[in-house]
Design a protein around this motif. Structure first.
Motif, PDB file in Angstrom:
ATOM      1  N   MET A   9       0.831  -1.208   0.000  1.00  0.00           N
ATOM      2  CA  MET A   9       0.000   0.000   0.000  1.00  0.00           C
ATOM      3  C   MET A   9       0.866   1.259   0.000  1.00  0.00           C
ATOM      4  O   MET A   9       0.584   2.220  -0.712  1.00  0.00           O
ATOM      5  N   ILE A  10       1.941   1.253   0.785  1.00  0.00           N
ATOM      6  CA  ILE A  10       2.860   2.388   0.795  1.00  0.00           C
ATOM      7  C   ILE A  10       3.453   2.593  -0.592  1.00  0.00           C
ATOM      8  O   ILE A  10       3.589   3.719  -1.074  1.00  0.00           O
ATOM      9  N   CYS A  11       3.797   1.507  -1.247  1.00  0.00           N
ATOM     10  CA  CYS A  11       4.368   1.570  -2.591  1.00  0.00           C
ATOM     11  C   CYS A  11       3.367   2.185  -3.569  1.00  0.00           C
ATOM     12  O   CYS A  11       3.712   3.053  -4.362  1.00  0.00           O
ATOM     13  N   TRP A  12       2.118   1.738  -3.507  1.00  0.00           N
ATOM     14  CA  TRP A  12       1.088   2.286  -4.393  1.00  0.00           C
ATOM     15  C   TRP A  12       0.831   3.766  -4.124  1.00  0.00           C
ATOM     16  O   TRP A  12       0.719   4.569  -5.054  1.00  0.00           O
ATOM     17  N   VAL A  13       0.749   4.146  -2.865  1.00  0.00           N
ATOM     18  CA  VAL A  13       0.513   5.553  -2.527  1.00  0.00           C
ATOM     19  C   VAL A  13       1.681   6.411  -3.002  1.00  0.00           C
ATOM     20  O   VAL A  13       1.478   7.504  -3.552  1.00  0.00           O
ATOM     21  N   SER A  14       2.896   5.936  -2.840  1.00  0.00           N
ATOM     22  CA  SER A  14       4.068   6.683  -3.313  1.00  0.00           C
ATOM     23  C   SER A  14       4.050   6.853  -4.823  1.00  0.00           C
ATOM     24  O   SER A  14       4.298   7.944  -5.340  1.00  0.00           O
ATOM     25  N   SER A  15       3.730   5.790  -5.535  1.00  0.00           N
ATOM     26  CA  SER A  15       3.682   5.854  -7.001  1.00  0.00           C
ATOM     27  C   SER A  15       2.594   6.801  -7.477  1.00  0.00           C
ATOM     28  O   SER A  15       2.836   7.672  -8.332  1.00  0.00           O
ATOM     29  N   ILE A  16       1.407   6.647  -6.940  1.00  0.00           N
ATOM     30  CA  ILE A  16       0.270   7.462  -7.391  1.00  0.00           C
ATOM     31  C   ILE A  16       0.470   8.924  -7.026  1.00  0.00           C
ATOM     32  O   ILE A  16       0.186   9.813  -7.840  1.00  0.00           O
ATOM     33  N   SER A  17       0.989   9.206  -5.824  1.00  0.00           N
ATOM     34  CA  SER A  17       1.199  10.607  -5.446  1.00  0.00           C
ATOM     35  C   SER A  17       2.262  11.264  -6.324  1.00  0.00           C
ATOM     36  O   SER A  17       2.130  12.441  -6.673  1.00  0.00           O
ATOM     37  N   SER A  18       3.288  10.520  -6.709  1.00  0.00           N
ATOM     38  CA  SER A  18       4.307  11.079  -7.602  1.00  0.00           C
ATOM     39  C   SER A  18       3.720  11.390  -8.974  1.00  0.00           C
ATOM     40  O   SER A  18       3.982  12.448  -9.547  1.00  0.00           O
ATOM     41  N   ILE A  19       2.917  10.472  -9.491  1.00  0.00           N
ATOM     42  CA  ILE A  19       2.288  10.685 -10.803  1.00  0.00           C
ATOM     43  C   ILE A  19       1.357  11.884 -10.764  1.00  0.00           C
ATOM     44  O   ILE A  19       1.383  12.740 -11.660  1.00  0.00           O
ATOM     45  N   ILE A  20       0.537  11.975  -9.722  1.00  0.00           N
ATOM     46  CA  ILE A  20      -0.398  13.099  -9.602  1.00  0.00           C
ATOM     47  C   ILE A  20       0.360  14.413  -9.499  1.00  0.00           C
ATOM     48  O   ILE A  20      -0.018  15.412 -10.121  1.00  0.00           O
ATOM     49  N   LEU A  21       1.430  14.423  -8.732  1.00  0.00           N
ATOM     50  CA  LEU A  21       2.216  15.642  -8.575  1.00  0.00           C
ATOM     51  C   LEU A  21       2.848  16.080  -9.895  1.00  0.00           C
ATOM     52  O   LEU A  21       2.850  17.270 -10.224  1.00  0.00           O
ATOM     53  N   ILE A  22       3.364  15.131 -10.664  1.00  0.00           N
ATOM     54  CA  ILE A  22       3.953  15.462 -11.962  1.00  0.00           C
ATOM     55  C   ILE A  22       2.892  16.004 -12.912  1.00  0.00           C
ATOM     56  O   ILE A  22       3.099  17.019 -13.585  1.00  0.00           O
ATOM     57  N   VAL A  23       1.741  15.346 -12.960  1.00  0.00           N
ATOM     58  CA  VAL A  23       0.652  15.804 -13.840  1.00  0.00           C
ATOM     59  C   VAL A  23       0.179  17.188 -13.420  1.00  0.00           C
ATOM     60  O   VAL A  23      -0.048  18.058 -14.263  1.00  0.00           O
ATOM     61  N   LEU A  24       0.059  17.415 -12.124  1.00  0.00           N
ATOM     62  CA  LEU A  24      -0.382  18.717 -11.632  1.00  0.00           C
ATOM     63  C   LEU A  24       0.634  19.806 -11.966  1.00  0.00           C
ATOM     64  O   LEU A  24       0.264  20.906 -12.381  1.00  0.00           O
ATOM     65  N   ALA A  25       1.914  19.503 -11.834  1.00  0.00           N
ATOM     66  CA  ALA A  25       2.952  20.499 -12.140  1.00  0.00           C
ATOM     67  C   ALA A  25       3.013  20.798 -13.635  1.00  0.00           C
ATOM     68  O   ALA A  25       3.338  21.919 -14.022  1.00  0.00           O
ATOM     69  N   MET A  26       2.681  19.811 -14.464  1.00  0.00           N
ATOM     70  CA  MET A  26       2.729  20.011 -15.919  1.00  0.00           C
ATOM     71  C   MET A  26       1.450  20.652 -16.463  1.00  0.00           C
ATOM     72  O   MET A  26       1.433  21.133 -17.584  1.00  0.00           O
ATOM     73  N   SER A  27       0.400  20.657 -15.676  1.00  0.00           N
ATOM     74  CA  SER A  27      -0.876  21.203 -16.157  1.00  0.00           C
ATOM     75  C   SER A  27      -0.876  22.728 -16.059  1.00  0.00           C
ATOM     76  O   SER A  27      -0.111  23.318 -15.301  1.00  0.00           O
ATOM     77  N   PRO A  28      -1.758  23.366 -16.818  1.00  0.00           N
ATOM     78  CA  PRO A  28      -1.829  24.831 -16.774  1.00  0.00           C
ATOM     79  C   PRO A  28      -2.533  25.369 -15.527  1.00  0.00           C
ATOM     80  O   PRO A  28      -2.677  26.581 -15.375  1.00  0.00           O
ATOM     81  N   VAL A  29      -2.964  24.502 -14.622  1.00  0.00           N
ATOM     82  CA  VAL A  29      -3.655  24.941 -13.408  1.00  0.00           C
ATOM     83  C   VAL A  29      -2.726  25.769 -12.519  1.00  0.00           C
ATOM     84  O   VAL A  29      -3.141  26.762 -11.925  1.00  0.00           O
TER      85      VAL A  29
END
Length: 75
Positions: free
Chosen positions: A14-34
């Motif tokens: 579960m820790i592994c999944w949360v780490s992976s998903i949070s990293s992906i979300i953070l990258i997508v959020l940083a790359m988005s125009p939001v």
């Protein structure tokens, strides 16, 4: 004792999944125009450290899982 080991492995997974998903979300959020570019530039060092740390968690989990399985199969 086996149940305790299974619970620990589930928690690590579960820790592994949360780490992976949070990293992906953070990258997508940083790359988005939001978020404006000026804000992204201010926290680039923090973002990269956070992502490297999270992916380090994932890689260690995967490495230890592979090592453990290879030792179990070798017996």
């Amino acid at each position: 004792r086996l149940e305790n080991n299974d619970k620990m492995q589930d928690q690590q997974r579960m820790i592994c999944w949360v780490s992976s998903i949070s990293s992906i979300i953070l990258i997508v959020l940083a790359m988005s125009p939001v978020i404006p570019d000026s804000r992204v530039e201010m926290v680039t060092a923090l973002l990269s450290t956070y992502i490297v740390a999270n992916l380090g968690i994932v890689s260690v989990f995967m490495g230890t899982t592979a090592f453990t399985r290879s030792r179990e199969n070798g017996k």
